[in-house]
Design a protein around this motif. Structure first.
Motif, PDB file in Angstrom:
ATOM      1  N   THR A   1      -1.431   6.498  -0.320  1.00 25.42           N
ATOM      2  CA  THR A   1      -1.824   6.506  -1.728  1.00 25.42           C
ATOM      3  C   THR A   1      -1.488   7.836  -2.367  1.00 25.42           C
ATOM      4  O   THR A   1      -0.517   8.436  -1.946  1.00 25.42           O
ATOM      5  N   THR A   2      -2.088   8.362  -3.170  1.00 26.63           N
ATOM      6  CA  THR A   2      -1.914   8.417  -4.582  1.00 26.63           C
ATOM      7  C   THR A   2      -2.018   9.804  -5.191  1.00 26.63           C
ATOM      8  O   THR A   2      -1.001  10.414  -5.458  1.00 26.63           O
TER       9      THR A   2
ATOM     10  N   ASP B   1       0.791  -1.216   0.000  1.00 26.25           N
ATOM     11  CA  ASP B   1       0.000   0.000   0.000  1.00 26.25           C
ATOM     12  C   ASP B   1       0.827   1.272   0.000  1.00 26.25           C
ATOM     13  O   ASP B   1       0.468   2.241   0.637  1.00 26.25           O
TER      14      ASP B   1
ATOM     15  N   LEU C   1       3.734   3.737  -2.516  1.00 26.74           N
ATOM     16  CA  LEU C   1       4.177   3.962  -3.881  1.00 26.74           C
ATOM     17  C   LEU C   1       5.653   3.673  -4.070  1.00 26.74           C
ATOM     18  O   LEU C   1       6.475   4.013  -3.230  1.00 26.74           O
ATOM     19  N   HIS C   2       5.952   3.062  -5.176  1.00 25.91           N
ATOM     20  CA  HIS C   2       7.323   2.908  -5.606  1.00 25.91           C
ATOM     21  C   HIS C   2       7.550   3.890  -6.745  1.00 25.91           C
ATOM     22  O   HIS C   2       6.684   4.069  -7.587  1.00 25.91           O
TER      23      HIS C   2
ATOM     24  N   ARG D   1       4.962   7.164 -16.905  1.00 27.21           N
ATOM     25  CA  ARG D   1       3.864   6.214 -16.939  1.00 27.21           C
ATOM     26  C   ARG D   1       3.601   5.759 -15.520  1.00 27.21           C
ATOM     27  O   ARG D   1       4.535   5.626 -14.732  1.00 27.21           O
ATOM     28  N   THR D   2       2.369   5.538 -15.201  1.00 29.31           N
ATOM     29  CA  THR D   2       2.067   5.028 -13.878  1.00 29.31           C
ATOM     30  C   THR D   2       1.291   3.735 -14.013  1.00 29.31           C
ATOM     31  O   THR D   2       0.589   3.520 -14.985  1.00 29.31           O
ATOM     32  N   SER D   3       1.450   2.894 -13.053  1.00 34.38           N
ATOM     33  CA  SER D   3       0.714   1.644 -13.058  1.00 34.38           C
ATOM     34  C   SER D   3       0.252   1.351 -11.646  1.00 34.38           C
ATOM     35  O   SER D   3       1.065   1.228 -10.740  1.00 34.38           O
ATOM     36  N   THR D   4      -1.015   1.281 -11.472  1.00 33.46           N
ATOM     37  CA  THR D   4      -1.548   0.985 -10.152  1.00 33.46           C
ATOM     38  C   THR D   4      -2.223  -0.365 -10.196  1.00 33.46           C
ATOM     39  O   THR D   4      -3.094  -0.592 -11.011  1.00 33.46           O
ATOM     40  N   VAL D   5      -1.787  -1.246  -9.376  1.00 33.92           N
ATOM     41  CA  VAL D   5      -2.393  -2.568  -9.330  1.00 33.92           C
ATOM     42  C   VAL D   5      -3.038  -2.752  -7.965  1.00 33.92           C
ATOM     43  O   VAL D   5      -2.402  -2.506  -6.940  1.00 33.92           O
ATOM     44  N   LEU D   6      -4.275  -3.150  -7.979  1.00 28.55           N
ATOM     45  CA  LEU D   6      -4.960  -3.465  -6.735  1.00 28.55           C
ATOM     46  C   LEU D   6      -5.075  -4.975  -6.643  1.00 28.55           C
ATOM     47  O   LEU D   6      -5.679  -5.603  -7.517  1.00 28.55           O
ATOM     48  N   TYR D   7      -4.484  -5.561  -5.651  1.00 26.14           N
ATOM     49  CA  TYR D   7      -4.564  -6.998  -5.489  1.00 26.14           C
ATOM     50  C   TYR D   7      -5.700  -7.359  -4.549  1.00 26.14           C
ATOM     51  O   TYR D   7      -5.844  -6.750  -3.493  1.00 26.14           O
TER      52      TYR D   7
END
Lengths: 129, 129
Positions: free
Chosen positions: A96-97, A77, A79-80, A114-120
């Motif tokens: 977050t975000t 939870d 950011l990288h 570019r951003t990539s958000t993954v919700l597991y």
DNA sequence: CTAGTTGCAAAGAGTTTGCATGGCG
DNA sequence: CGCCATGCAAACTCTTTGCAACTAG
């Protein structure tokens, strides 16, 4: 179904103490000071992955798998920031975000392509089984 | 430095037409109907990855690399919902984040265990070279 | 033309597996 | 004690590479 042996614990702690980087099976074996065979390392990585305690990834330009610690809430939870040139990862310990992204853009110390958000999680279908 | 040959184009389009799933080198070769050798497939995947047109990932429980299309804006800057049980990916065509996550949580059609937001870009150090 | 691409076959690397031994609970 | 983990070495599988012929620009 799964013992937490001292070796497996050592492996896990090795990953934990390098929580900022993803390590290869080689590096992990080295960290264990040859106290573990390669096969055991792979078996343990696979067991820990199945438990969601680590995440397997891959480096571009290499065929090695990399493993990153995901055992504590601290590693979730947040950011990288991943540099697409040198591959280094910077961590933002903010939950977050939107606001964070705004700040990063404003700082201009990191230009975002570019951003990539993954919700597991678990989807509806899987929840019903 | 890089030609867009018909074969490379075909590979790219094959990935594009499966933009929801990550494909293995095998599957991609099969999609090209043996019109491409394995080595060419690997070389093209690596070239396209270097251009940021696809992303290499990995499947848990397998040593294969998987490749996912990231060539269009549509595949960037949006959220994926990834089921940690069945591995299926659901796409939300919304740009970012906080509000969307709130909505997903409210819907309760997907229970979120963990989120991972990665911002890809170039860091300060790399920008100066 | 020249630099980059392709196919083939062979080499290489990373990962997995069988089996006997040892350890945890 | 029974079940799981470990080590070793061999087996695999996926991926990369060298070379000669070929193609895009």
């Amino acid at each position: 179904m799964s013992y937490m042996t001292s070796q497996r614990k050592a492996l896990f702690e090795a990953l934990e103490s390098h929580r900022d980087e993803a390590l290869s099976a080689d590096q992990i074996t080295a960290l264990l000071g040859e106290r573990a065979s390669r096969s055991a390392v792979y078996r343990n990585l696979s067991a820990l992955e199945a438990q969601g305690l680590l995440k397997k990834t891959t480096a571009s330009g290499s065929s090695k798998a990399l493993y990153r610690y995901t055992g504590s809430e601290q590693c979730r939870d947040h950011l990288h920031l991943e540099c697409s040139k040198c591959g280094r990862t910077f961590h933002l310990m903010a939950p977050t975000t939107d606001a964070v992204i705004d700040n990063v853009l404003r700082d201009a110390n990191f230009s975002i392509d570019r951003t990539s958000t993954v919700l597991y999680g678990v989807c509806e279908k899987c929840r019903d089984n």
